[in-house]
Design a protein around this motif. Sequence first.
Motif, PDB file in Angstrom:
ATOM      1  N   TRP A  81       0.672  -0.924  -0.418  1.00  0.00           N
ATOM      2  CA  TRP A  81       0.095   0.284   0.504  1.00  0.00           C
ATOM      3  C   TRP A  81       0.912   1.404  -0.219  1.00  0.00           C
ATOM      4  O   TRP A  81       1.737   1.241   0.720  1.00  0.00           O
ATOM      5  CB  TRP A  81      -0.809  -0.212   1.207  1.00  0.00           C
ATOM      6  CG  TRP A  81      -2.371  -1.360   1.489  1.00  0.00           C
ATOM      7  CD1 TRP A  81      -1.545  -2.478   1.846  1.00  0.00           C
ATOM      8  CD2 TRP A  81      -3.511  -0.979   0.549  1.00  0.00           C
ATOM      9  NE1 TRP A  81      -3.157  -3.044   1.995  1.00  0.00           N
ATOM     10  CE2 TRP A  81      -3.677  -2.138   0.933  1.00  0.00           C
ATOM     11  CE3 TRP A  81      -4.139  -0.067   0.825  1.00  0.00           C
ATOM     12  CZ2 TRP A  81      -5.282  -2.283   1.119  1.00  0.00           C
ATOM     13  CZ3 TRP A  81      -5.548  -0.067  -0.143  1.00  0.00           C
ATOM     14  CH2 TRP A  81      -5.631  -1.780   0.076  1.00  0.00           C
ATOM     15  N   ASN A  82       0.453   2.318  -0.355  1.00  0.00           N
ATOM     16  CA  ASN A  82       0.648   3.689   0.031  1.00  0.00           C
ATOM     17  C   ASN A  82      -0.087   5.308   0.591  1.00  0.00           C
ATOM     18  O   ASN A  82      -0.467   5.292   0.366  1.00  0.00           O
ATOM     19  CB  ASN A  82       0.920   4.247  -1.566  1.00  0.00           C
ATOM     20  CG  ASN A  82       1.640   6.225  -1.900  1.00  0.00           C
ATOM     21  OD1 ASN A  82       2.104   6.146  -0.766  1.00  0.00           O
ATOM     22  ND2 ASN A  82       1.187   6.106  -2.379  1.00  0.00           N
ATOM     23  N   PRO A  83       0.182   4.175   1.689  1.00  0.00           N
ATOM     24  CA  PRO A  83      -0.038   4.886   2.789  1.00  0.00           C
ATOM     25  C   PRO A  83      -0.246   6.226   3.507  1.00  0.00           C
ATOM     26  O   PRO A  83       0.822   6.842   3.242  1.00  0.00           O
ATOM     27  CB  PRO A  83      -0.192   4.388   4.228  1.00  0.00           C
ATOM     28  CG  PRO A  83       1.554   3.384   4.181  1.00  0.00           C
ATOM     29  CD  PRO A  83       1.679   3.502   2.602  1.00  0.00           C
ATOM     30  N   GLY A  84      -1.069   7.352   3.414  1.00  0.00           N
ATOM     31  CA  GLY A  84      -0.793   8.690   3.929  1.00  0.00           C
ATOM     32  C   GLY A  84      -1.716   8.324   5.813  1.00  0.00           C
ATOM     33  O   GLY A  84      -2.600   8.177   5.712  1.00  0.00           O
ATOM     34  N   VAL A  85      -1.525   9.554   6.366  1.00  0.00           N
ATOM     35  CA  VAL A  85      -1.729  10.024   7.170  1.00  0.00           C
ATOM     36  C   VAL A  85      -2.515  11.114   7.604  1.00  0.00           C
ATOM     37  O   VAL A  85      -2.150  12.658   7.341  1.00  0.00           O
ATOM     38  CB  VAL A  85      -0.619   9.440   8.403  1.00  0.00           C
ATOM     39  CG1 VAL A  85      -1.391  10.275   9.720  1.00  0.00           C
ATOM     40  CG2 VAL A  85       0.077   8.518   8.467  1.00  0.00           C
ATOM     41  N   ALA A  86      -3.588  11.212   8.385  1.00  0.00           N
ATOM     42  CA  ALA A  86      -4.393  12.135   8.047  1.00  0.00           C
ATOM     43  C   ALA A  86      -4.604  12.473   9.296  1.00  0.00           C
ATOM     44  O   ALA A  86      -5.131  11.684  10.359  1.00  0.00           O
ATOM     45  CB  ALA A  86      -6.158  11.836   7.399  1.00  0.00           C
ATOM     46  N   THR A  87      -4.349  13.832  10.116  1.00  0.00           N
ATOM     47  CA  THR A  87      -4.446  13.904  11.561  1.00  0.00           C
ATOM     48  C   THR A  87      -4.777  15.601  11.565  1.00  0.00           C
ATOM     49  O   THR A  87      -4.570  16.267  11.267  1.00  0.00           O
ATOM     50  CB  THR A  87      -2.779  13.733  12.144  1.00  0.00           C
ATOM     51  OG1 THR A  87      -2.766  14.167  13.346  1.00  0.00           O
ATOM     52  CG2 THR A  87      -1.681  14.421  11.474  1.00  0.00           C
ATOM     53  N   ARG A  88      -5.591  15.769  12.966  1.00  0.00           N
ATOM     54  CA  ARG A  88      -5.320  17.244  13.492  1.00  0.00           C
ATOM     55  C   ARG A  88      -4.580  17.861  14.048  1.00  0.00           C
ATOM     56  O   ARG A  88      -4.831  19.395  13.874  1.00  0.00           O
ATOM     57  CB  ARG A  88      -7.273  17.242  14.605  1.00  0.00           C
ATOM     58  CG  ARG A  88      -7.181  18.245  15.229  1.00  0.00           C
ATOM     59  CD  ARG A  88      -8.252  18.263  16.048  1.00  0.00           C
ATOM     60  NE  ARG A  88      -7.724  18.007  17.303  1.00  0.00           N
ATOM     61  CZ  ARG A  88      -8.171  18.155  17.773  1.00  0.00           C
ATOM     62  NH1 ARG A  88      -9.350  19.422  18.338  1.00  0.00           N
ATOM     63  NH2 ARG A  88      -7.644  18.032  19.978  1.00  0.00           N
ATOM     64  N   ILE A 139      -4.917  11.075  -1.021  1.00  0.00           N
ATOM     65  CA  ILE A 139      -5.750  10.705  -1.948  1.00  0.00           C
ATOM     66  C   ILE A 139      -4.891  11.724  -3.269  1.00  0.00           C
ATOM     67  O   ILE A 139      -4.447  11.636  -4.715  1.00  0.00           O
ATOM     68  CB  ILE A 139      -6.700  10.412  -2.152  1.00  0.00           C
ATOM     69  CG1 ILE A 139      -7.460   9.528  -1.154  1.00  0.00           C
ATOM     70  CG2 ILE A 139      -7.948   9.949  -4.009  1.00  0.00           C
ATOM     71  CD1 ILE A 139      -9.458   9.591  -0.758  1.00  0.00           C
ATOM     72  N   GLY A 140      -5.463  12.608  -3.207  1.00  0.00           N
ATOM     73  CA  GLY A 140      -5.147  13.540  -4.630  1.00  0.00           C
ATOM     74  C   GLY A 140      -3.261  13.504  -3.865  1.00  0.00           C
ATOM     75  O   GLY A 140      -2.697  14.118  -6.029  1.00  0.00           O
ATOM     76  N   ALA A 141      -2.999  12.834  -3.743  1.00  0.00           N
ATOM     77  CA  ALA A 141      -1.088  13.475  -3.379  1.00  0.00           C
ATOM     78  C   ALA A 141      -0.879  12.300  -3.943  1.00  0.00           C
ATOM     79  O   ALA A 141       0.324  11.424  -3.667  1.00  0.00           O
ATOM     80  CB  ALA A 141      -0.278  13.310  -1.728  1.00  0.00           C
ATOM     81  N   GLY A 142      -1.215  10.429  -4.209  1.00  0.00           N
ATOM     82  CA  GLY A 142      -1.331   9.303  -4.561  1.00  0.00           C
ATOM     83  C   GLY A 142      -1.223   8.539  -3.647  1.00  0.00           C
ATOM     84  O   GLY A 142      -0.904   7.379  -3.826  1.00  0.00           O
ATOM     85  N   CYS A 143      -2.279   8.936  -2.896  1.00  0.00           N
ATOM     86  CA  CYS A 143      -1.709   7.486  -1.597  1.00  0.00           C
ATOM     87  C   CYS A 143      -3.489   7.174  -2.074  1.00  0.00           C
ATOM     88  O   CYS A 143      -4.307   7.611  -2.429  1.00  0.00           O
ATOM     89  CB  CYS A 143      -2.145   8.296  -0.250  1.00  0.00           C
ATOM     90  SG  CYS A 143      -0.906   9.300   0.033  1.00  0.00           S
ATOM     91  N   ASP A 144      -3.316   5.771  -1.691  1.00  0.00           N
ATOM     92  CA  ASP A 144      -4.057   5.236  -1.808  1.00  0.00           C
ATOM     93  C   ASP A 144      -5.041   4.200  -0.494  1.00  0.00           C
ATOM     94  O   ASP A 144      -6.030   3.603  -0.569  1.00  0.00           O
ATOM     95  CB  ASP A 144      -3.935   3.633  -2.554  1.00  0.00           C
ATOM     96  CG  ASP A 144      -2.574   2.077  -2.217  1.00  0.00           C
ATOM     97  OD1 ASP A 144      -2.057   3.187  -1.296  1.00  0.00           O
ATOM     98  OD2 ASP A 144      -2.014   1.746  -2.949  1.00  0.00           O
ATOM     99  N   ILE A 145      -4.122   4.649   0.347  1.00  0.00           N
ATOM    100  CA  ILE A 145      -5.079   4.124   2.083  1.00  0.00           C
ATOM    101  C   ILE A 145      -4.593   5.401   3.151  1.00  0.00           C
ATOM    102  O   ILE A 145      -3.566   5.817   3.084  1.00  0.00           O
ATOM    103  CB  ILE A 145      -4.856   2.811   2.239  1.00  0.00           C
ATOM    104  CG1 ILE A 145      -5.660   2.402   3.434  1.00  0.00           C
ATOM    105  CG2 ILE A 145      -3.414   2.808   2.769  1.00  0.00           C
ATOM    106  CD1 ILE A 145      -5.344   0.610   3.892  1.00  0.00           C
ATOM    107  N   VAL A 146      -6.049   5.533   4.136  1.00  0.00           N
ATOM    108  CA  VAL A 146      -5.672   7.120   4.882  1.00  0.00           C
ATOM    109  C   VAL A 146      -5.946   6.474   6.647  1.00  0.00           C
ATOM    110  O   VAL A 146      -6.496   5.247   6.493  1.00  0.00           O
ATOM    111  CB  VAL A 146      -6.612   7.839   4.243  1.00  0.00           C
ATOM    112  CG1 VAL A 146      -6.823   8.853   5.657  1.00  0.00           C
ATOM    113  CG2 VAL A 146      -6.998   8.370   2.793  1.00  0.00           C
TER     114      VAL A 146
END
Length: 333
Positions: A81-88, A139-146
């Motif tokens: 996977w290509n994960p990205g992290v969403a955080t406050r 997702i716009g930056a290419g991540c396929d899972i958040v």
Amino acid sequence: MSRRAKAPAYWFEGPVPWHARMLSKVYAAAIGLRMRLFRARLLRRVKVAVPVVVVGNLIAGGSGKTPLAIVLVERLRAAGWNPGVATRGYGRDDAGTPRWVDADTDPALGGDEPVLVAHRTGAKVRADADRAAAARALIGAGCDIVVCDDGLQHYRLRRDIEIEVIDGRRRYGNGRLLPAGPLREPVERGGSVDFRVLNVGDGGTEAGFGEWPMRLLADCALPLPGGRPLPLSVFSGKRVHAVAGIGDPQRFFDTLRAHAIGVVPHAFADHHRYVADDLAFGSDLPVLMTEKDAVKCRGFATGRHFSVPIRAELPEAFWVALLDRLATLKPKA
């Protein structure tokens, strides 16, 4: 020198003041109304185009979410996977402004935990009070899972997998909702998550039925100005100043003591913003601190200051179960 903002003692034992019990009822009514609005679809949930894994907890304060988020990103990447992290990005300046966070971002702007995650994983990290907007940016930056760090109560972002992290020592305290107790949501909420991970620290706590044990291991110290890591055994039998500005500083102190290190403890408030004088302890003992504290101290650190990385370890069966679940969500090539 300690500047720790302590949780009220009655969160864990003893009588609860009447005013806290009354405010807890107001809080319970508010979160109950919010959930009814989501169920009635009067508050909208946002579904994004990739799987979303939420890591969170039910109590206020730390429970081990960030170490789990870090190892989760690493395992997802190893699985393709290509994960990205969403955080406050709790406590950051201008919190209403979305921001990309990397290892060199000022923690005052990006938040200490997002900077730490970026530093440890190299993943794309997006700090935004609106987790759904953060997910779309990733997702716009290419991540396929958040991976949504500390997002269990952020219901606006629809999630595919929820992971609750439980502090093995404190658990749910007195079982009451804020401010009468430490709970953000009722204990029963834990019954609806997909995985329940029990933070057992460096051992000594047994996971119960339906819980996955997570050990937090430390075996080296990194000089803040740079240089080769040292094994923690170098400090065994010696006294050190130990600095922890996390939800449960005692856990860090106990970790060092388990390595036969003589700890002079300095507990600060969670997310404390350090200045050089905070670390002026009046002696030349080595200063060992958590990674979350270290990202805020690099600008004035000397050769006496060390970061102690924490590594989360979970049973391999946990990763098999999680990755098998995610495999059903991955788009066909």
